[in-house]
Design a protein around this motif. Structure first.
Motif, mmCIF file in Angstrom:
data_model
loop_
_atom_site.group_PDB
_atom_site.id
_atom_site.type_symbol
_atom_site.label_atom_id
_atom_site.label_comp_id
_atom_site.label_asym_id
_atom_site.label_seq_id
_atom_site.Cartn_x
_atom_site.Cartn_y
_atom_site.Cartn_z
ATOM 1 N N ASN A 173 16.830 12.355 -1.936
ATOM 2 C CA ASN A 173 16.018 13.512 -2.308
ATOM 3 C C ASN A 173 14.549 13.365 -1.959
ATOM 4 O O ASN A 173 13.821 14.347 -1.947
ATOM 5 C CB ASN A 173 16.160 13.779 -3.806
ATOM 6 N N GLY A 174 14.120 12.159 -1.685
ATOM 7 C CA GLY A 174 12.719 11.959 -1.326
ATOM 8 C C GLY A 174 12.486 10.571 -0.780
ATOM 9 O O GLY A 174 13.182 9.622 -1.153
ATOM 10 N N VAL A 175 11.534 10.472 0.126
ATOM 11 C CA VAL A 175 11.136 9.187 0.701
ATOM 12 C C VAL A 175 9.619 9.141 0.720
ATOM 13 O O VAL A 175 8.962 10.103 1.134
ATOM 14 C CB VAL A 175 11.674 9.014 2.151
ATOM 15 N N ARG A 176 9.075 8.051 0.243
ATOM 16 C CA ARG A 176 7.632 7.808 0.336
ATOM 17 C C ARG A 176 7.467 6.563 1.198
ATOM 18 O O ARG A 176 8.060 5.530 0.924
ATOM 19 C CB ARG A 176 7.022 7.567 -1.045
ATOM 20 N N GLN A 177 6.682 6.690 2.224
ATOM 21 C CA GLN A 177 6.480 5.570 3.139
ATOM 22 C C GLN A 177 5.156 4.895 2.822
ATOM 23 O O GLN A 177 4.176 5.549 2.481
ATOM 24 C CB GLN A 177 6.486 6.074 4.585
ATOM 25 N N GLY A 178 5.141 3.587 2.944
ATOM 26 C CA GLY A 178 3.923 2.825 2.722
ATOM 27 C C GLY A 178 3.808 1.730 3.750
ATOM 28 O O GLY A 178 4.433 1.781 4.804
ATOM 29 N N LYS A 179 3.013 0.734 3.418
ATOM 30 C CA LYS A 179 2.900 -0.413 4.321
ATOM 31 C C LYS A 179 2.857 -1.691 3.503
ATOM 32 O O LYS A 179 2.453 -1.706 2.344
ATOM 33 C CB LYS A 179 1.696 -0.291 5.247
ATOM 34 N N LYS A 225 -12.139 -2.507 1.501
ATOM 35 C CA LYS A 225 -12.947 -2.345 2.712
ATOM 36 C C LYS A 225 -12.158 -1.862 3.923
ATOM 37 O O LYS A 225 -12.704 -1.167 4.771
ATOM 38 C CB LYS A 225 -13.632 -3.672 3.076
ATOM 39 N N LEU A 226 -10.859 -2.249 4.040
ATOM 40 C CA LEU A 226 -10.147 -1.963 5.269
ATOM 41 C C LEU A 226 -8.665 -1.631 5.103
ATOM 42 O O LEU A 226 -8.168 -0.693 5.707
ATOM 43 C CB LEU A 226 -10.258 -3.173 6.227
ATOM 44 N N LEU A 227 -7.955 -2.391 4.318
ATOM 45 C CA LEU A 227 -6.497 -2.336 4.338
ATOM 46 C C LEU A 227 -5.901 -1.107 3.669
ATOM 47 O O LEU A 227 -4.765 -0.741 3.974
ATOM 48 C CB LEU A 227 -5.917 -3.610 3.713
ATOM 49 N N ALA A 228 -6.634 -0.479 2.770
ATOM 50 C CA ALA A 228 -6.141 0.719 2.082
ATOM 51 C C ALA A 228 -7.220 1.791 2.092
ATOM 52 O O ALA A 228 -8.403 1.482 1.974
ATOM 53 C CB ALA A 228 -5.746 0.391 0.645
ATOM 54 N N ASN A 229 -6.789 3.021 2.258
ATOM 55 C CA ASN A 229 -7.695 4.157 2.103
ATOM 56 C C ASN A 229 -7.614 4.560 0.634
ATOM 57 O O ASN A 229 -6.714 5.294 0.232
ATOM 58 C CB ASN A 229 -7.267 5.303 3.017
ATOM 59 N N THR A 230 -8.536 4.060 -0.170
ATOM 60 C CA THR A 230 -8.430 4.205 -1.621
ATOM 61 C C THR A 230 -8.604 5.644 -2.111
ATOM 62 O O THR A 230 -8.374 5.916 -3.283
ATOM 63 C CB THR A 230 -9.421 3.277 -2.337
ATOM 64 N N VAL A 231 -8.971 6.553 -1.231
ATOM 65 C CA VAL A 231 -9.029 7.965 -1.615
ATOM 66 C C VAL A 231 -7.616 8.509 -1.792
ATOM 67 O O VAL A 231 -7.345 9.271 -2.715
ATOM 68 C CB VAL A 231 -9.808 8.791 -0.565
ATOM 69 N N ILE A 232 -6.688 8.082 -0.919
ATOM 70 C CA ILE A 232 -5.338 8.628 -0.957
ATOM 71 C C ILE A 232 -4.257 7.568 -1.180
ATOM 72 O O ILE A 232 -3.087 7.910 -1.303
ATOM 73 C CB ILE A 232 -5.012 9.420 0.331
ATOM 74 N N GLU A 233 -4.635 6.291 -1.219
ATOM 75 C CA GLU A 233 -3.641 5.228 -1.342
ATOM 76 C C GLU A 233 -3.925 4.316 -2.526
ATOM 77 O O GLU A 233 -5.081 4.071 -2.878
ATOM 78 C CB GLU A 233 -3.604 4.364 -0.066
ATOM 79 N N ASN A 234 -2.848 3.803 -3.108
ATOM 80 C CA ASN A 234 -2.911 2.730 -4.104
ATOM 81 C C ASN A 234 -2.490 1.448 -3.421
ATOM 82 O O ASN A 234 -1.795 1.480 -2.403
ATOM 83 C CB ASN A 234 -1.935 3.007 -5.252
ATOM 84 N N TYR A 235 -2.864 0.322 -4.016
ATOM 85 C CA TYR A 235 -2.399 -0.951 -3.482
ATOM 86 C C TYR A 235 -2.121 -1.917 -4.631
ATOM 87 O O TYR A 235 -2.690 -1.795 -5.702
ATOM 88 C CB TYR A 235 -3.399 -1.569 -2.495
ATOM 89 N N GLU A 236 -1.190 -2.821 -4.366
ATOM 90 C CA GLU A 236 -0.861 -3.883 -5.308
ATOM 91 C C GLU A 236 -0.966 -5.206 -4.576
ATOM 92 O O GLU A 236 -0.509 -5.330 -3.445
ATOM 93 C CB GLU A 236 0.570 -3.730 -5.842
ATOM 94 N N VAL A 277 0.864 -1.178 0.000
ATOM 95 C CA VAL A 277 0.000 0.000 0.000
ATOM 96 C C VAL A 277 0.904 1.232 0.000
ATOM 97 O O VAL A 277 1.806 1.344 0.830
ATOM 98 C CB VAL A 277 -0.920 0.017 1.241
ATOM 99 N N THR A 278 0.672 2.128 -0.957
ATOM 100 C CA THR A 278 1.468 3.351 -1.067
ATOM 101 C C THR A 278 0.552 4.550 -1.266
ATOM 102 O O THR A 278 -0.571 4.410 -1.763
ATOM 103 C CB THR A 278 2.450 3.271 -2.247
ATOM 104 N N LEU A 279 1.060 5.709 -0.882
ATOM 105 C CA LEU A 279 0.295 6.930 -1.103
ATOM 106 C C LEU A 279 0.247 7.254 -2.596
ATOM 107 O O LEU A 279 1.223 7.026 -3.313
ATOM 108 C CB LEU A 279 0.931 8.106 -0.350
ATOM 109 N N LYS A 280 -0.868 7.790 -3.026
ATOM 110 C CA LYS A 280 -0.986 8.215 -4.420
ATOM 111 C C LYS A 280 -0.073 9.408 -4.671
ATOM 112 O O LYS A 280 0.275 10.157 -3.745
ATOM 113 C CB LYS A 280 -2.435 8.609 -4.727
ATOM 114 N N ASP A 281 0.337 9.582 -5.933
ATOM 115 C CA ASP A 281 1.140 10.739 -6.311
ATOM 116 C C ASP A 281 0.383 12.011 -5.938
ATOM 117 O O ASP A 281 -0.832 12.095 -6.108
ATOM 118 C CB ASP A 281 1.421 10.741 -7.812
ATOM 119 N N GLY A 282 1.109 12.968 -5.409
ATOM 120 C CA GLY A 282 0.504 14.247 -5.052
ATOM 121 C C GLY A 282 0.008 14.324 -3.622
ATOM 122 O O GLY A 282 -0.308 15.411 -3.139
#
Length: 79
Positions: free
Chosen positions: A34-40, A64-75, A7-12
């Motif tokens: 230069n940059g770090v993006r944190q996920g789970k 339903k639970l594991l990702a907030n699909t408004v702001i996160e992507n998941y694979e 699960v990662t944050l969406k771009d932006g």
């Protein structure tokens, strides 16, 4: 069946935790970050034996639970 979910944050979407990690790495002497993006990362062990059904179940869990699909992507990775 093992299912791995990233699960990662969406771009932006701002990532204050990632920025704190980037800053801390600089303070510890690690230059050039230069940059770090944190996920789970989640690993599930499902009773399901059919890969397609296991993937569908995992995607449903993400929605339903594991990702907030408004702001996160998941694979989802099966196997």
């Amino acid at each position: 069946m093992k299912v791995r979910i990233h699960v990662t944050l969406k771009d932006g979407v701002l990532d204050p935790q990632g920025e704190a990690v980037r800053h801390a790495l600089g303070q510890l002497g690690f230059s050039g970050v230069n940059g770090v993006r944190q996920g789970k990362f989640l690993e599930l062990d499902l009773d399901e034996t059919d890969p397609a059904r296991a993937e569908a179940a995992a995607r449903h869990m993400c929605e339903k639970l594991l990702a907030n699909t408004v702001i996160e992507n998941y694979e989802v990775e099966i196997g």
